[in-house]
Design a protein around this motif. Sequence first.
Motif, PDB file in Angstrom:
ATOM      1  N   GLU A  57       0.814  -1.224   0.000  1.00  0.00           N
ATOM      2  CA  GLU A  57       0.000   0.000   0.000  1.00  0.00           C
ATOM      3  C   GLU A  57       0.842   1.266   0.000  1.00  0.00           C
ATOM      4  O   GLU A  57       0.346   2.329  -0.322  1.00  0.00           O
ATOM      5  CB  GLU A  57      -0.985   0.011   1.167  1.00  0.00           C
ATOM      6  CG  GLU A  57      -0.362   0.191   2.545  1.00  0.00           C
ATOM      7  CD  GLU A  57       0.094  -1.124   3.170  1.00  0.00           C
ATOM      8  OE1 GLU A  57       0.324  -2.092   2.428  1.00  0.00           O
ATOM      9  OE2 GLU A  57       0.225  -1.172   4.402  1.00  0.00           O
ATOM     10  N   ASP A  58       2.101   1.158   0.366  1.00  0.00           N
ATOM     11  CA  ASP A  58       2.981   2.319   0.228  1.00  0.00           C
ATOM     12  C   ASP A  58       4.446   1.890   0.325  1.00  0.00           C
ATOM     13  O   ASP A  58       4.754   0.707   0.453  1.00  0.00           O
ATOM     14  CB  ASP A  58       2.639   3.430   1.229  1.00  0.00           C
ATOM     15  CG  ASP A  58       2.823   3.005   2.687  1.00  0.00           C
ATOM     16  OD1 ASP A  58       3.612   2.093   2.952  1.00  0.00           O
ATOM     17  OD2 ASP A  58       2.171   3.598   3.563  1.00  0.00           O
TER      18      ASP A  58
ATOM     19  N   PHE B  70       3.253  12.296  -2.017  1.00  0.00           N
ATOM     20  CA  PHE B  70       2.241  11.245  -2.154  1.00  0.00           C
ATOM     21  C   PHE B  70       1.471  10.936  -0.858  1.00  0.00           C
ATOM     22  O   PHE B  70       0.249  10.901  -0.865  1.00  0.00           O
ATOM     23  CB  PHE B  70       2.933   9.967  -2.670  1.00  0.00           C
ATOM     24  CG  PHE B  70       2.082   9.152  -3.594  1.00  0.00           C
ATOM     25  CD1 PHE B  70       0.737   9.413  -3.772  1.00  0.00           C
ATOM     26  CD2 PHE B  70       2.648   8.105  -4.306  1.00  0.00           C
ATOM     27  CE1 PHE B  70      -0.031   8.650  -4.635  1.00  0.00           C
ATOM     28  CE2 PHE B  70       1.902   7.330  -5.174  1.00  0.00           C
ATOM     29  CZ  PHE B  70       0.554   7.604  -5.338  1.00  0.00           C
ATOM     30  N   PRO B  71       2.147  10.701   0.279  1.00  0.00           N
ATOM     31  CA  PRO B  71       1.369  10.226   1.428  1.00  0.00           C
ATOM     32  C   PRO B  71       0.696  11.341   2.223  1.00  0.00           C
ATOM     33  O   PRO B  71       0.148  11.079   3.272  1.00  0.00           O
ATOM     34  CB  PRO B  71       2.418   9.546   2.317  1.00  0.00           C
ATOM     35  CG  PRO B  71       3.742   9.847   1.720  1.00  0.00           C
ATOM     36  CD  PRO B  71       3.571  10.772   0.588  1.00  0.00           C
ATOM     37  N   GLY B 101      -4.739   5.706  -5.415  1.00  0.00           N
ATOM     38  CA  GLY B 101      -3.532   5.373  -4.647  1.00  0.00           C
ATOM     39  C   GLY B 101      -3.347   6.324  -3.479  1.00  0.00           C
ATOM     40  O   GLY B 101      -3.099   5.911  -2.350  1.00  0.00           O
ATOM     41  N   ASP B 105      -4.578   3.849  -0.510  1.00  0.00           N
ATOM     42  CA  ASP B 105      -3.332   3.182  -0.117  1.00  0.00           C
ATOM     43  C   ASP B 105      -2.434   4.093   0.708  1.00  0.00           C
ATOM     44  O   ASP B 105      -2.579   4.199   1.908  1.00  0.00           O
ATOM     45  CB  ASP B 105      -2.580   2.723  -1.371  1.00  0.00           C
ATOM     46  CG  ASP B 105      -3.238   1.524  -2.046  1.00  0.00           C
ATOM     47  OD1 ASP B 105      -4.075   0.878  -1.412  1.00  0.00           O
ATOM     48  OD2 ASP B 105      -2.907   1.244  -3.205  1.00  0.00           O
ATOM     49  N   ILE B 106      -1.508   4.751   0.017  1.00  0.00           N
ATOM     50  CA  ILE B 106      -0.470   5.526   0.708  1.00  0.00           C
ATOM     51  C   ILE B 106      -1.046   6.747   1.412  1.00  0.00           C
ATOM     52  O   ILE B 106      -0.505   7.221   2.388  1.00  0.00           O
ATOM     53  CB  ILE B 106       0.650   5.915  -0.296  1.00  0.00           C
ATOM     54  CG1 ILE B 106       1.919   6.372   0.409  1.00  0.00           C
ATOM     55  CG2 ILE B 106       0.181   6.945  -1.280  1.00  0.00           C
ATOM     56  CD1 ILE B 106       3.137   6.453  -0.494  1.00  0.00           C
ATOM     57  N   TYR B 131      -2.900   2.521 -10.285  1.00  0.00           N
ATOM     58  CA  TYR B 131      -1.905   3.580 -10.434  1.00  0.00           C
ATOM     59  C   TYR B 131      -1.712   3.812 -11.918  1.00  0.00           C
ATOM     60  O   TYR B 131      -0.921   3.127 -12.563  1.00  0.00           O
ATOM     61  CB  TYR B 131      -0.585   3.176  -9.786  1.00  0.00           C
ATOM     62  CG  TYR B 131      -0.668   3.070  -8.288  1.00  0.00           C
ATOM     63  CD1 TYR B 131      -0.361   4.150  -7.486  1.00  0.00           C
ATOM     64  CD2 TYR B 131      -1.071   1.891  -7.681  1.00  0.00           C
ATOM     65  CE1 TYR B 131      -0.449   4.064  -6.113  1.00  0.00           C
ATOM     66  CE2 TYR B 131      -1.166   1.796  -6.301  1.00  0.00           C
ATOM     67  CZ  TYR B 131      -0.852   2.891  -5.527  1.00  0.00           C
ATOM     68  OH  TYR B 131      -0.938   2.812  -4.171  1.00  0.00           O
ATOM     69  N   THR B 138      -1.594  -2.308  -9.841  1.00  0.00           N
ATOM     70  CA  THR B 138      -2.710  -2.582  -8.948  1.00  0.00           C
ATOM     71  C   THR B 138      -2.725  -1.627  -7.755  1.00  0.00           C
ATOM     72  O   THR B 138      -1.685  -1.326  -7.178  1.00  0.00           O
ATOM     73  CB  THR B 138      -2.565  -4.017  -8.391  1.00  0.00           C
ATOM     74  OG1 THR B 138      -2.396  -4.898  -9.488  1.00  0.00           O
ATOM     75  CG2 THR B 138      -3.794  -4.418  -7.589  1.00  0.00           C
ATOM     76  N   SER B 139      -3.901  -1.186  -7.372  1.00  0.00           N
ATOM     77  CA  SER B 139      -4.062  -0.488  -6.090  1.00  0.00           C
ATOM     78  C   SER B 139      -5.153  -1.233  -5.327  1.00  0.00           C
ATOM     79  O   SER B 139      -5.776  -2.144  -5.861  1.00  0.00           O
ATOM     80  CB  SER B 139      -4.458   0.970  -6.300  1.00  0.00           C
ATOM     81  OG  SER B 139      -5.829   1.078  -6.594  1.00  0.00           O
TER      82      SER B 139
END
Lengths: 376, 295
Positions: A57-58, B70-71, B101, B105-106, B131, B138-139
């Motif tokens: 996931e990251d 990104f996060p 994503g 996810d992140i 992504y 895949t996400s």
Amino acid sequence: MPDVKPVLMQGNEACAEGAITAGVRFYAGYPITPSTEIAEYMAEKLPRLGGVFIQMEDEIASMAAVIGASIGGKRALTATSGPGFSLKQENLGYAIMAEIPCVVVNVQRMGPSTGVPTAPSQGDVMQARWGTHGDHPIIVFSPASVYETFYLTIAAVNLSQKLRQPVVLLLDEVVGHMREKVLIPEMGKLMVEKISDQVPPDWKPYDDKGLTPLVPFGSGHFYHVTGLYHDEFGFPTGEPAVVSRVLDRLHNKLEQYRHEITFTNYIGHKEPRVGIVTYGCTVRSARAAVKKAYWQNRWPVGLLSLQTIWPFPDKEVEALARQADIILVPEMNRGQLVGEVERSVRGQAEVVPLNRYDGEMITPDQIMEQLRRWLP
Amino acid sequence: MNSKINFIQPEYLHSGHYACPGCGAALAVRYLARALGPDLVVVITASCWSIIAGMPPLSALKCPILHCPFPSAGAVGSGLRRGLDLRGKHSTTVLVLAGDGGTFDIGLQALSGAAQRNENFIFVCYDNEAYMNTGIQTSSATPFGAHTTTAPYPLFKKGAKKDIMHIMAAHGIPYAATATVAFPGDLEQKFRRARQIEGFRFIHILSPCPPGWGADSADTVELSRLAVETGFFPLMEIFEGGAPVLTYRPEKRVPLEQYLKLQRRFRPLELQQIETLQQGVDEEWERLLKAAGPV
């Protein structure tokens, strides 16, 4: 050699193929330009070989999963680029402290931050050395070609297993995305150090005496793995004498096996007046310049290319400095490894940096132009 | 439902953006920017929209844009909001734009933190289910059965898509909604409503990606419509983490196969897998109807 076949491959593919050849069967990844091809290659190949590919996931999670897989008994690797490498640092430090073998590939792109995701750079040299906190040792390789990428990945996996030490593979966008010929041996031929199944009777997870093999969880040995300073059984301690001994041991194992870790290559004049010291894709331009300067013009020029950049090959650089008057250090950053060169040279030669940081490669002409300052 | 679009209104996304032909995300932002008006600042996390917004000297999206790592989308949005508030700029709308994503996810940690603190901004997830900017990996938003470059044929995405709406609703945020570009009136209305609400607002937009889904670029609106008509992506609103309010109820749901067959990423899906997917959608739909209650 009949069992070696030439293959045209991309640098990123060679890295993935090298890892597979060295027995890596676990890959945890996260997409990031310009390293994504490694994940895609592994996603396709590993399941067929009975391995595991996980899309995490990251970036933090992919590094952490690699650590878990390694303690679980599988050779593990992850790949990323600058921003992702920044996120992985805490876990990288953990792996160093807990002596968990793993390989982290950083296909460098132009930073800082998002930078230019598709442009090459050598800006992460110091990050690879000091990115995670604390006074830690690290092994960093920087290949100059697809061929070197394949073999250095294998060396990285094997050394990380043998020394129980994370290894960073510092590719750059040029090497990662370039296609070249690689000679690939048959599967399994280059897998050297195996995780030992034969555990010595007096095995301790963090023994002070030389190298201790990693015995994965699930092998009947109970021990602690922690990022805290720990005694030889892995139990946390703050005892000053133990703390300094642990840190010394981490550093000493790299010094003790320096001859196995340090890869350099010298070409050119036997007694050069000007020595070029460089690494990564810049070696390619330097090689072209030396070809012209030495083989064509017979100028006293030599090139010391560093495949290992950390621990820094100071002895090799110093040996060159004893011959040469001038050491030229081309780098695609504002001057990172040049400081190490200066330190190793110890005033025996003049150290001249050659820097480029516009997202383009240093050209052979740029190096030739510098050489003409000192040579006819 | 108001499905009329007023074409005579100012546009904030102009031609010359960098999206692929038929990009659902570009269309979605065009509509939502209309609804949110001129006093808008946008935080964009790493995603296709990092590119789509355009490069100098021309930016297609006419508002200040903060491209963040990104996060960090939820956290940067929080800081930006507080900074504006401290300067008395309470009327400025802060919009955080993230892909799947950067949301599923992140970005989930920062998103969850911001939602829990009930930060006063709008978080939009334009969900193209992988992504796409790095080339279709895949996400956790990728639906079961789809091929991606990290789940290449004959492999396919194994787990189900993460139910982000319920995760967000469970934070008890004032407003959470889903929207698609096939229902632009509905989409704009949701954003106008979100603008009036104080606190954390989450809007999930399904955004078809022709190259990533292996779909015809002319089918973006059709796919968005089918996603809703099949019950694969129900249009709803959730206030204060309460019962979902369906903003569109198809009279008879279209079989999922019609939605799947327009996308090459689902080929070749076995009949059994289609049934599994259909069954999942049916169950989710029943659960949703039950939760939503009678009209």
